[in-house]
Design an enzyme around this catalytic site. Sequence first.
Site, mmCIF file in Angstrom:
data_model
loop_
_atom_site.group_PDB
_atom_site.id
_atom_site.type_symbol
_atom_site.label_atom_id
_atom_site.label_comp_id
_atom_site.label_asym_id
_atom_site.label_seq_id
_atom_site.Cartn_x
_atom_site.Cartn_y
_atom_site.Cartn_z
ATOM 1 N N HIS A 53 52.070 45.915 43.915
ATOM 2 C CA HIS A 53 50.930 46.178 43.225
ATOM 3 C C HIS A 53 50.401 47.653 43.449
ATOM 4 O O HIS A 53 50.165 48.273 44.333
ATOM 5 C CB HIS A 53 49.888 45.384 43.943
ATOM 6 C CG HIS A 53 48.303 45.464 43.528
ATOM 7 N ND1 HIS A 53 47.762 44.338 42.878
ATOM 8 C CD2 HIS A 53 47.330 46.398 43.242
ATOM 9 C CE1 HIS A 53 46.499 44.593 42.312
ATOM 10 N NE2 HIS A 53 46.385 45.930 42.530
ATOM 11 N N HIS A 55 48.890 50.996 40.484
ATOM 12 C CA HIS A 55 47.937 51.455 39.242
ATOM 13 C C HIS A 55 48.655 52.943 38.870
ATOM 14 O O HIS A 55 47.967 53.639 39.016
ATOM 15 C CB HIS A 55 46.634 51.553 39.638
ATOM 16 C CG HIS A 55 45.866 50.138 39.830
ATOM 17 N ND1 HIS A 55 45.072 49.483 38.930
ATOM 18 C CD2 HIS A 55 45.673 49.528 40.938
ATOM 19 C CE1 HIS A 55 44.959 48.366 39.264
ATOM 20 N NE2 HIS A 55 45.258 48.575 40.636
ATOM 21 N N GLN A 148 41.045 45.879 32.753
ATOM 22 C CA GLN A 148 39.939 46.450 33.803
ATOM 23 C C GLN A 148 38.652 46.297 33.565
ATOM 24 O O GLN A 148 37.628 46.136 34.274
ATOM 25 C CB GLN A 148 40.562 47.960 34.249
ATOM 26 C CG GLN A 148 39.371 48.790 34.992
ATOM 27 C CD GLN A 148 39.599 48.516 36.482
ATOM 28 O OE1 GLN A 148 40.712 49.082 37.033
ATOM 29 N NE2 GLN A 148 38.755 47.767 37.125
ATOM 30 N N HIS A 203 43.230 40.610 40.239
ATOM 31 C CA HIS A 203 42.496 41.259 41.033
ATOM 32 C C HIS A 203 41.254 40.085 41.571
ATOM 33 O O HIS A 203 40.557 39.875 40.838
ATOM 34 C CB HIS A 203 41.906 42.420 40.592
ATOM 35 C CG HIS A 203 42.790 43.695 40.453
ATOM 36 N ND1 HIS A 203 43.858 43.770 39.467
ATOM 37 C CD2 HIS A 203 42.616 44.696 41.308
ATOM 38 C CE1 HIS A 203 44.336 44.949 39.695
ATOM 39 N NE2 HIS A 203 43.683 45.558 40.812
ATOM 40 N N GLU A 206 37.240 41.323 45.559
ATOM 41 C CA GLU A 206 37.738 42.538 46.250
ATOM 42 C C GLU A 206 36.139 42.935 46.585
ATOM 43 O O GLU A 206 35.495 43.869 46.171
ATOM 44 C CB GLU A 206 38.125 43.575 45.445
ATOM 45 C CG GLU A 206 38.258 44.876 46.042
ATOM 46 C CD GLU A 206 39.101 45.836 45.170
ATOM 47 O OE1 GLU A 206 39.297 45.646 43.991
ATOM 48 O OE2 GLU A 206 39.305 47.101 45.922
ATOM 49 N N ASP A 302 48.631 49.774 46.163
ATOM 50 C CA ASP A 302 47.420 49.878 45.166
ATOM 51 C C ASP A 302 47.293 51.217 44.720
ATOM 52 O O ASP A 302 48.331 51.710 43.874
ATOM 53 C CB ASP A 302 46.371 49.425 46.027
ATOM 54 C CG ASP A 302 45.270 48.774 44.947
ATOM 55 O OD1 ASP A 302 45.434 48.689 43.917
ATOM 56 O OD2 ASP A 302 44.129 48.457 45.540
#
Length: 396
Positions: A53, A55, A148, A203, A206, A302
């Site tokens: 995971h 980005h 996102q 996701h 969180e 992440d």
Amino acid sequence: MLLKNCRLRDGSIVDILTRDEKIAEVEAGLEAEGVRVLDCRENLIVPGFVDCHMHLDKTRIAQETPNKSGTLNEAISISQSRKRNFTKDEVMKRARKTVEMAIEAGTTFIRTNVDVDPIVGLIGLEALLAVREEFEDRLQLQLVAFPQEGILKAPGTLQLLEEALKMGADAVGGIPAKDTSAEEHLQIIFDLAEKHDRPLDIHTDESDDPQDLTILEIAKQTVARGLQGRVSVAHCCSLAALPPERLERVLAEIRPADLHIVSLPSTNLYLQGRDDAYKVRRGIAPVKILLEKGFRVAVASDNVRDAFNPFGNANLLQIALITAHGCHLGGTDELEQVFDMISSTPREMMGLNPHITPGGRADFTILPTENVAEAIVGQVRILDRIYKGVPDGRWL
Ligand SMILES: [Zn+2]
């Protein structure tokens, strides 16, 4: 290739013969004609690390656009404005640097999210498709088309996600909490994953709020659609805010879905707990309990040096150490479990052979230690890395 004198995790010393990118034999005293022979000198050899995971489209923007409040919401709004200026070249440059760091630290497989939305369009995806090709001989890169900005909230996103999958994205992403309706968001991404026969990577929850339990709906959809073993849930922080009896009930309810739980301790230790004036929560998924209950849990990098997390070296041994601190996992057996979370468990989740056994792909990381606990505690530099049977050559 014949690797001589390799130390496995159980302490045994064996030779490993690879053929056509795969492990052919694992045994002491192997001989083979006409192959390259390399001596591992009784150093520890493990399956290549998997960072499941990341980005990479946003990596390394922290210095120019810092997140002053340190909250998730500010991180999202910074990313929104910053990605208006993304160009393919610029994204590639930043991503390339972080991939190089990951390779340096022993990673052989990365799954990264890529924002796909009306702000950035498909620029991030185009950049990372090009990076995937550039690195194809050195590491496997999987791309998750990630909405996102929401799907309902950002009209046009669904069409872009469809396009991204046609262009070569490997998985469907999601972030139900940030959309106008979490349930509809989930409906859309599950439909998309089914239609294109791709895994899902979502996701999830969180936050520190015990009311945030979209994981229950994700588990329900997963079972209803027969997608057990194909759905990853990342973060799951709010599970840690549940009292024990409630947590027990939630875990019993999600168990049939066989979700891949991915905890991101570096980012969540930094982002969560910001509303706690005292008794500040750690904000990490309850990894220790999940492991005790037999759930499959991986940890990953992440965000690396972006608005969500200004830290990170794409180094999974560092993530393992942060996990050990953040989740109270310090005993020798527990460090074995922590190591599994960067190696065998994410390998299994990504459909790779989790152990060094014949038939699996010959991806290895070689460590200058006798056991994995030493590698985490000592934060050692890896000796070498082998991808599809080919060593980087820095040591071997
Ligand atoms: Zn993420």
